[in-house]
Write a protein that holds these residues in place. Structure first.
Motif, short mmCIF file in Angstrom:
data_model
loop_
_atom_site.label_atom_id
_atom_site.label_comp_id
_atom_site.label_asym_id
_atom_site.label_seq_id
_atom_site.Cartn_x
_atom_site.Cartn_y
_atom_site.Cartn_z
N SER A 1 35.26 30.46 48.48
CA SER A 1 34.86 29.10 48.84
C SER A 1 34.85 28.16 47.64
O SER A 1 34.76 26.94 47.80
N GLY A 2 34.98 28.70 46.44
CA GLY A 2 35.00 27.89 45.23
C GLY A 2 35.23 28.78 44.03
O GLY A 2 35.27 30.01 44.15
N SER A 3 35.36 28.20 42.86
CA SER A 3 35.62 28.97 41.65
C SER A 3 34.47 29.94 41.37
O SER A 3 33.34 29.54 41.13
N GLN B 1 32.41 34.24 49.95
CA GLN B 1 31.67 34.58 51.16
C GLN B 1 31.98 36.04 51.48
O GLN B 1 33.13 36.47 51.40
N TYR B 2 30.96 36.80 51.87
CA TYR B 2 31.14 38.20 52.19
C TYR B 2 31.32 38.34 53.71
O TYR B 2 30.42 38.03 54.48
N LEU B 3 32.50 38.79 54.12
CA LEU B 3 32.82 38.92 55.54
C LEU B 3 32.30 40.26 56.08
O LEU B 3 31.79 41.08 55.31
N ARG C 1 36.33 34.93 36.56
CA ARG C 1 37.58 35.66 36.71
C ARG C 1 37.31 37.05 37.29
O ARG C 1 36.17 37.48 37.38
N PHE C 2 38.36 37.69 37.67
CA PHE C 2 38.31 39.07 38.18
C PHE C 2 37.46 39.18 39.45
O PHE C 2 36.80 40.19 39.66
N GLY C 3 37.48 38.15 40.29
CA GLY C 3 36.78 38.23 41.57
C GLY C 3 35.29 38.45 41.41
O GLY C 3 34.59 37.67 40.74
N LEU C 4 34.79 39.54 42.00
CA LEU C 4 33.35 39.83 41.96
C LEU C 4 32.90 40.37 40.61
O LEU C 4 31.70 40.49 40.37
N MET C 5 33.83 40.70 39.74
CA MET C 5 33.46 41.26 38.43
C MET C 5 32.77 40.22 37.55
O MET C 5 31.83 40.52 36.83
N ARG C 6 33.27 39.02 37.59
CA ARG C 6 32.68 37.97 36.77
C ARG C 6 32.67 36.66 37.54
O ARG C 6 33.30 35.68 37.16
N GLY C 7 31.94 36.69 38.65
CA GLY C 7 31.81 35.49 39.46
C GLY C 7 30.61 34.66 39.02
O GLY C 7 29.85 35.04 38.13
N ARG C 8 30.44 33.54 39.66
CA ARG C 8 29.31 32.65 39.33
C ARG C 8 28.10 32.96 40.20
O ARG C 8 26.97 32.92 39.74
N GLU C 9 28.35 33.25 41.46
CA GLU C 9 27.27 33.64 42.37
C GLU C 9 27.47 35.10 42.74
O GLU C 9 28.59 35.52 43.04
#
Length: 575
Positions: free
Chosen positions: A35-37, A41-43, A146-154
């Motif tokens: 949904s953003g940088s 959202q977890y489906l 970066r790296f998806g869930l590895m280094r996300g903001r939320e």
């Protein structure tokens, strides 16, 4: 769950920014929606994995009498100002004002909040120890997600906090949490390592702290370990030694010409000596209590500096490589820097691997010149400062000198700390001890990245076709595929599905009517541990169904009557 009823969509194209397998596969398999940088959202299928991870965490923490709470994601700024972290965290923390002008933030962590809760509830040593945890959303304003869930903001994180009267009690609580973490990752079916870690800004240098690392080739962290002992540490903390190095014992310092040879490799190739016979000179600037200092750091020529070790040794708040103009002002010449006759404004520090009584090649602090025969113990004007500053590397030995070490990559999914009284003292959280004296309790802090663990599990368990979920955290245990169009076979499949569900087996029933190629492709992509196939033609010929294990490809042929018991057996073998 019947796939015909599921909200699920797979994708052929992988987003350009998806660089690692977990990011690629989670997006391709339709488990995440961006949904953003750095925000996702977890489906439905992803949420089932997350819930399983959370439940394992809850069960193990509840066993050691840690109590679950939920703290607000929005925190009053006054708490962070009490601890002194309001300004320190501003780069990672979203700060804002409410309509009344009061400072608020989105919590990147919750030491302040939990200490505030504690100080309002607990007043006596008789109420200690206290252990609280939450599983909640965190937000950190990463500069470059970066790296998806590895280094996300939320992200979703489990953070636990303990309070103790004394060090003995804190050590006991730490060991209980250490064991609980071990149980958590074992139950998830992950290959992980527990390593000594650097306390950083969280605790003192003598505080206990360990990281829990999922082993994966795409990991950002390096783990130094010995196969012949129980030694393991992350690269920031590891202390190892070099063996079997021979050094020259030159009797005097000699200046040599090294035209345009600014690198250690060039100089040592020219002189036909090993790079460790030279000293690498690095210039750093540290800032502590608003005071700026400059340091010349010396390592063996083929070693690399560990900046975390240097920062800790200098007890620095900030540490940066010295600017070129400052290097020039210090009388040094880039490419030809050395410790001989340096400015008094430089603090010189030698790495522990340097033999102070041996001879080395160093920069001469002159253009196109180096010195040969420099012996630190003989040619240094003042006493020599020496400490461990290097990065460990394969071929090193543990400090006892008996065990050779190797390096592998890992993904940090859990970290446990002893905080001491850092926050209780700053925020005046006190209890009365058994003598009626007010004391600041000691704290422990324990985190697990829930969504990061989901991604790490994929990094460790995948192939070219897709994900390979460990049984304990798979969104479903079984992918049940139907190949056939007659009403009779559809009725049989529906009966089998109902029977499996009644037996408490988690089944994803692919009743979409696709051909076997498309169905098996989706099955491999989603990566559920067990695939059951009911093929109309094969079943009419043999009265058997096929069970295939995703991880190893092993195939079992079973009757309708023996299906449930065989599936249960396979599930139990993996749990």
């Amino acid at each position: 769950m019947r796939l015909s009823k599921a909200c699920w969509q797979t994708y052929k194209e992988i987003p350009k920014e998806a660089e690692i397998p977990s990011h690629q596969l989670l997006m391709k398999a339709g488990l995440l929606h961006k949904s953003g940088s750095g925000i996702y959202q977890y489906l439905p299928f992803a949420l089932r994995v997350i819930q399983k991870i959370e439940n394992i965490i809850r069960e193990e923490l509840n066993k050691i009498y840690s109590q679950e709470i939920t703290m607000s994601m929005v925190t009053p700024g006054e708490l962070w100002k009490e601890s002194g972290r309001w300004d320190l965290m501003e780069n990672l923390m979203v700060q804002f004002e409410d309509r009344g002008g009061k400072d608020l933030c989105l919590s990147p962590t919750n030491e302040e909040s939990v200490t505030d809760i504690f100080r309002k509830i607990v007043k006596s040593y008789k109420q200690l120890p206290v252990s609280l945890y939450q599983i909640n959303t965190k937000f950190r304003d990463e500069i470059r997600p970066r790296f998806g869930l590895m280094r996300g903001r939320e992200f979703i994180m489990k953070d636990a906090y303990t309070f103790h009267l004394n060090k003995e009690c804190m050590d006991k609580g730490y060991e209980e949490m250490y064991q609980a973490y071990s149980n958590i990752f074992k139950r998830m079916g992950l290959d992980f390592a527990i390593v000594e870690a650097d306390a950083g800004n969280m605790g003192s240098t003598d505080s206990k702290t360990h990281e829990f690392q999922v082993i994966a080739e795409t990991g950002e962290d390096l783990i130094v370990y010995s196969e012949s002992s129980d030694y393991a540490a992350n690269i920031e903390k590891a202390e190892t030694i070099r063996k079997n190095l021979s050094f020259s014992k030159d009797s005097e310092v000699t200046e040599i010409d090294t035209p345009k040879m600014k690198s250690i490799a060039d100089v040592c190739n020219h002189l036909k000596v090993d790079q460790y016979q030279s000293l690498k000179s690095l210039v750093y600037t540290s800032i502590t209590d608003a005071k700026e200092s400059h340091h010349l750091v010396l390592l063996l020529g083929d070693d690399e500096l560990n900046e975390v070790k240097l920062k800790n040794y200098l007890n620095a708040t900030y540490l940066v490589m010295t600017k070129d103009e400052t290097i020039k002002d210090l009388g040094l010449i880039k490419g030809f820097i050395g410790p001989h006759n340096c400015s008094e404004n430089l603090n010189i520090v030698y790495d522990q691997a340097i033999d102070l009584d041996s001879s080395y090649i160093i920069g001469a602090n002159k253009v196109d010149k180096h010195l040969k025969g420099f012996v630190p113990s003989r040619n240094c004007k003042d006493s020599v400062n020496q400490t461990d500053l290097r990065n460990s590397k394969p071929g090193d030995y543990t400090q006892c000198g008996e065990h050779e070490v190797k390096i592998k990559k890992g993904i940090e999914v859990g970290h446990i700390f002893q905080l001491g009284d850092k926050y209780t003292k700053a925020m005046s959280a006190q209890v009365l001890d058994n003598n009626g004296k007010k004391v600041n309790p000691l704290m422990g802090c324990y985190g697990i990245g829930v969504t990061r663990t989901m991604a790490a599990a994929i990094e460790q368990n995948h192939d070219e076709q897709g994900m390979i979920w460990p049984m304990a955290i798979a969104p479903y245990q079984v992918y049940f595929s139907l190949i056939g169009k007659s009403e009779e076979i559809k009725k049989l499949a529906s009966d089998i599905y109902d029977s499996l569900v009644s037996d408490k087996i988690e089944v994803l029933f692919d009743d979409r009517g696709l051909g076997p190629g498309a169905m098996f492709k989706d099955s491999d992509l989603l990566g559920l541990p067990i695939r059951i196939t009911l093929g109309e033609r094969d079943y009419k010929e043999s009265n058997l169904l096929e069970i295939k294990l995703r991880k190893c490809g092993t195939v079992h042929k079973v009757s309708r009557e023996g299906l449930n018991s065989k599936v249960k057996e396979l599930i139990n073998n993996e749990l």
